[in-house]
Design an enzyme around this catalytic site. Structure first.
Site, PDB file in Angstrom:
ATOM      1  N   ASP A  50     -43.152   3.161 -14.300  1.00 43.12           N
ATOM      2  CA  ASP A  50     -42.038   2.688 -15.123  1.00 43.12           C
ATOM      3  C   ASP A  50     -42.281   1.382 -15.856  1.00 43.12           C
ATOM      4  O   ASP A  50     -41.434   0.963 -16.637  1.00 43.12           O
ATOM      5  CB  ASP A  50     -40.771   2.559 -14.283  1.00 43.12           C
ATOM      6  N   ARG A 241     -34.448  -2.294 -13.661  1.00 47.61           N
ATOM      7  CA  ARG A 241     -34.687  -1.090 -14.473  1.00 47.61           C
ATOM      8  C   ARG A 241     -33.575  -0.876 -15.488  1.00 47.61           C
ATOM      9  O   ARG A 241     -32.554  -1.560 -15.469  1.00 47.61           O
ATOM     10  CB  ARG A 241     -34.791   0.106 -13.523  1.00 47.61           C
ATOM     11  N   TYR A 249     -40.010  -2.004  -4.180  1.00 47.08           N
ATOM     12  CA  TYR A 249     -41.273  -1.670  -3.530  1.00 47.08           C
ATOM     13  C   TYR A 249     -41.254  -2.358  -2.169  1.00 47.08           C
ATOM     14  O   TYR A 249     -41.133  -3.587  -2.102  1.00 47.08           O
ATOM     15  CB  TYR A 249     -42.468  -2.182  -4.332  1.00 47.08           C
ATOM     16  N   PRO A 329     -49.489   0.323  -7.914  1.00 50.50           N
ATOM     17  CA  PRO A 329     -48.501   0.087  -8.974  1.00 50.50           C
ATOM     18  C   PRO A 329     -47.996  -1.349  -8.961  1.00 50.50           C
ATOM     19  O   PRO A 329     -47.155  -1.705  -9.774  1.00 50.50           O
ATOM     20  CB  PRO A 329     -47.370   1.067  -8.631  1.00 50.50           C
TER      21      PRO A 329
END
Lengths: 592, 592
Positions: A50, A241, A249, A329
């Site tokens: 993302d 987001r 995370y 990530p």
């Protein structure tokens, strides 16, 4: 006899993830005959990668897609850092998230992978290209005839595709392609079929990821900033987001997450509720509370850091994206590296297919992108270790101190933002005359800078004069030699007249918007009135000006800056050494 | 018995020019039951009005349409002035076109009327509204029952529409409307039917207009800037346009252009070639040459400067746009005034139809817009005289000197840019406590300024927090009184709790993005995390900050700024006089 279900295509793209759609869109825009297939019946609806780095936003902008991203994405402007304190975590700093001073977009953008893909799918559709689904390749064969392999007009790759939604008997087709791009993910069928190995290692770090919408109960003050939290109960990252969503995370104990029998991460051991429970221990004294029924994605995974042994077979089949590199990530690199792989490849395929460039140009893809992937793994190792280890305090523990952590975070800014990518010398990257534009590093992307158009004083970023349109851009800083440059470009035998379709000329004058006359520039240096720019500030006086000094180009001596179709500086020519341009283009371009 | 072709609608808009489509789009976005009809079978394809002022760009932005405009339009950043010299015209200056220091967009945009209308048509379509064509009104009747006229739920207006494309016998329908908006142009059928006069006069100035694409032969250096040319052979204006087009306004001799029999402008006496011939005399020593076959529009006209005697009948039928004011196109006002008429009207109709406001609110439409139209005519008289008369030199002639000309051009900047519009005190404009925000003039539009969001440090212009969504905005500058303001807003008997649907709250904190905690604001002042802003610079440190000082609001004492749904400052409340808000809203709002 040709079977009915056999067809030809110039480029076949296998996989419609970030690498695949970037490739498909770039080729479709260039007018290349291309097909793109994917095994999924529909595009990704949630979760997955993302994060879009500053450099990737520049690349999206070069395809005219950045506005669309900005209208949908969250922007991460600030990054906050938390450390253990006597009563739980405490913020020890909130600093700019992007520390690369040359970034045109001083933030990261986040948006779920499906929406990002949709931006490309919409763009491709306007060019008449749609992803064919659900389709998987089941056989791939490359001709071993050297003559065929050397002939750019040949179709040396045979792929058998299986249409998963069709009745058996009518579900396979044969595609003969000039080139194939395997953008088929971390478990790439193309890579395995070609027999390339993935070199590198698995780490011990296990992470859980969950996308939530925080409820009002949530009292963590940095819930809309990128936050890195070190606590006595483990580490966590917050990634804001689009809309009201955030991603967490969460560092997990590998003994909990890994199945001792298989040695692999076991999804069955977790669920979103359990992940949030772990998170809330880390966040103490703060509470993170998710609105029920709005958790649309979660997973757990172990970090692997690997690079494929090869990125291409005979420069006829290429792999790109997760198919050739996997990493954590944590630094938000995955999708960016993937899209930039095919951004690098697409223009080269276009040039070869149009007959503009020699097929050997394609060797620079593996050369440039494999080195980058290796650098990325090295970066990722240090960077994710930074986020996975407990900070050292009062001499205790093995992790970094807070100062080391922040220092590393900021030092890595150039790399993690993507603006530091530097391609080594090759057929398309010649740093010989770097001194003529000493601050504009050959092999790096064109530094953004604001200019004004000489004819109408409209502000324009120089990067927007170098769109991803498959053309090389000749930025002419004529100094006092405009007529000399014009004569050079007008020589019938020069590369410019032999490959006029492959190059655009843009001229950057010294002068002031109140007095300049763009018509004073020789006609060959102003193919259109919008192509004459001025080294001056915009009308508000707050943006632009002094590009000569910024780039390190003499206002008297001038220079020509050659920008590759992907926005990277290919070479620089001093105006008293203009024939180096013939040498540069001659090394990979074919004459008409 | 109700006839089959009789129907009801809340608002019927007659005419789909700039005033009509602004009205239709605004009402459709607000969810109002609306129809819009136009006599033309298709939208305008070329020519006509084309200039968008800075303030109108702000208005488009408030509807989310400015990006679309920017992607299509030409921008006029600089304005050049030419005077007669010994060998023909000579440039005597090139200065910023927009001299209003508060303009958010420091340029004018130009685009042909059909494209501008298309921006609105596309937007309306997303709301389910399309223009019905070709349809003309043939009868209009307003009830004379005072009770019906006073009842906002009544349908006191009866309009008979004729569908020009249908068979006779089946081509008429009766529409009963709560409100009708006549946006049917300079020759307005609605205005004539209502018996309103147009007061004012015709001038002696005759102008020719032609849209061309200049060929390479054209050597006039300001061909892409707004240029005002005074020559010994007459005057001319250059207006750069989208793509490669430009527009020329050419002063014509009235003896040539006017038919002595009729006393009216005679199109038959000119054609584009003859207009260009006149232009080329004016432009000497420069040449203007048009690419043949790319002249898509031209006309000649005489300037009329008139305002309708009334803008409404019983606040049930309104006229807007060219139907109520005509003026010269010299200062690029026409389309702007028209769109801003219905921008002013649409939210008032919405509030009355929703039962939020008393029907008397509609009286402010004529009050505000007729005064503006009269100011505009006064401005236009001076401004177009400036462009129509020969400059005075060496004591000769009657026109202005160059210095007077430039001085006037710059002085009029606030008015010609549209940002100076100032509505007088009325039910919705109360300047009583101007002193609490002394630089933010009540009755003028909200001054643009950059803030950052407290939660995520994203940059946002305060104007974008006041979109055209039919709601009043309460910008709370809490000073040190956040709790007091919260208590005030939470009183069950206060206007805010009685009309919560009609108001949005936005809070602007003092603080720094590195340390602020948006969760420290009382909940009623942060209805969503995006509604808490910070008086700080953006991440680059180059935009925003110091809004308290800009607006003249004390950082300690604070204030509440009420912005009307059309973006104009309605009133300001000092935090020790908060009940003035109850008075303000109580004067036109209805309780639940």
């Amino acid at each position: 006899m040709v079977s009915l279900n056999e067809s030809r295509v110039d480029v076949l793209v296998l996989g419609a993830g970030p690498a695949g759609v970037m490739c498909g869109n770039a080729l479709a825009r260039a007018g290349v005959n291309v097909r793109i297939v994917d095994k999924r019946a529909v595009r990704v609806a949630a979760g997955q990668a993302d994060g879009i780095q500053p450099r990737t936003i520049e690349v999206l902008q070069s395809y005219g897609l950045a506005d669309c991203l900005h209208s949908k994405a969250a922007l991460m402007v600030m990054a906050a850092f938390y450390n253990p304190g006597p009563k739980g975590i405490e913020r020890i700093g909130r600093v700019p998230d992007v520390t690369a001073p040359t970034a045109r977009y001083p933030y990261e953008a986040t948006l779920h992978q499906g929406e990002i893909e949709a931006i490309f799918l919409d763009s491709m559709k306007k060019e008449g290209l749609q992803v064919e689904r659900p389709i998987v390749p089941i056989a791939l064969q490359i001709s071993d005839d050297p003559e065929e392999l050397a002939d750019p007009r040949a179709y040396p790759v045979k792929v058998v595709l299986k249409h998963l939604a069709k009745e058996s008997g009518d579900d396979t087709e044969i595609v003969r392609a000039k080139f194939v791009v395997g953008a088929d993910g971390a478990h790439s069928w193309v890579r395995k079929t070609l027999g390339f190995s993935m070199d590198g290692e698995q780490t011990d770090f296990v992470w859980g990821v969950v996308d939530i919408v925080p409820s009002e109960v949530t009292d963590f003050p940095d819930i809309r900033n990128k936050s890195a939290i070190h606590s006595t109960n483990g580490s966590c990252m917050v990634i804001p987001r689009e809309g009201d969503k955030i991603r967490l995370y969460i560092q997990l104990s590998d003994t909990d997450a890994v199945n001792p029998q298989t040695g692999r991460v076991d999804l069955g051991r977790y669920d979103p509720e359990r992940l949030l429970k772990v998170a809330n221990k880390i966040f103490r004294p703060y509470t993170i509370h998710a609105i029920p029924d709005q958790i649309d994605w979660w997973t757990i995974y172990q970090i692997g850091q690997r690079v494929a042994s090869r990125f291409t077979a005979h420069e006829r089949v290429f792999i790109a994206g997760d198919a050739c590199h996997t990493h954590s990530p944590k630094a938000g690199q995955g999708m960016n590296a993937s899209m930039n792989d095919t951004h690098n490849l697409a223009w080269k395929l276009t040039h070869v297919l149009r007959g503009w460039a020699d097929i050997s140009l394609l060797k620079t893809y593996e050369f440039e992108r494999r080195k980058y992937a290796q650098d990325l793994i090295a970066f990722d190792k240090e960077f994710s270790a930074l986020f996975s280890e407990k900070l050292r305090e009062d001499g205790e523990g093995h992790g970094p101190t807070y100062e080391e952590f922040i220092g590393a975070f900021q030092n890595y800014g150039n790399f993690s933002s993507g603006v530091g990518v530097h391609y080594s010398p090759s057929a398309v990257t010649d740093p010989l005359y770097q001194a003529a534009a000493e601050n504009l590093i050959i092999g790096q992307r064109l530094l953004p800078h604001v200019l004004v158009r000489a004819a109408d004083a409209r502000e324009v970023n120089i990067q927007d004069l170098a769109p991803s349109d498959s053309r090389f851009k000749l930025f002419v800083f004529p100094g006092v030699h405009a007529d000399k440059v014009a004569s050079f470009l007008e020589r019938p035998e020069g590369f410019f007249n032999r490959r006029r379709d492959a190059c655009s000329v843009i001229t950057i004058m010294c002068g002031e918007k109140a007095t300049v006359n763009h018509l004073a520039v020789p006609p060959v240096l102003r193919p259109h009135w919008t192509k004459v720019l001025l080294d001056d500030t915009d009308i508000t006086g707050t943006r632009g000006g002094w590009i000569h000094e910024r780039y390190g180009i003499s206002r008297m001596a001038g220079a020509i800056v050659v920008v590759r179709p992907d926005g990277y500086v290919g070479t620089v020519a001093p105006l008293d050494k203009l024939t180096v341009l013939d040498d540069y283009f001659g090394s990979f371009m074919l004459s008409t």
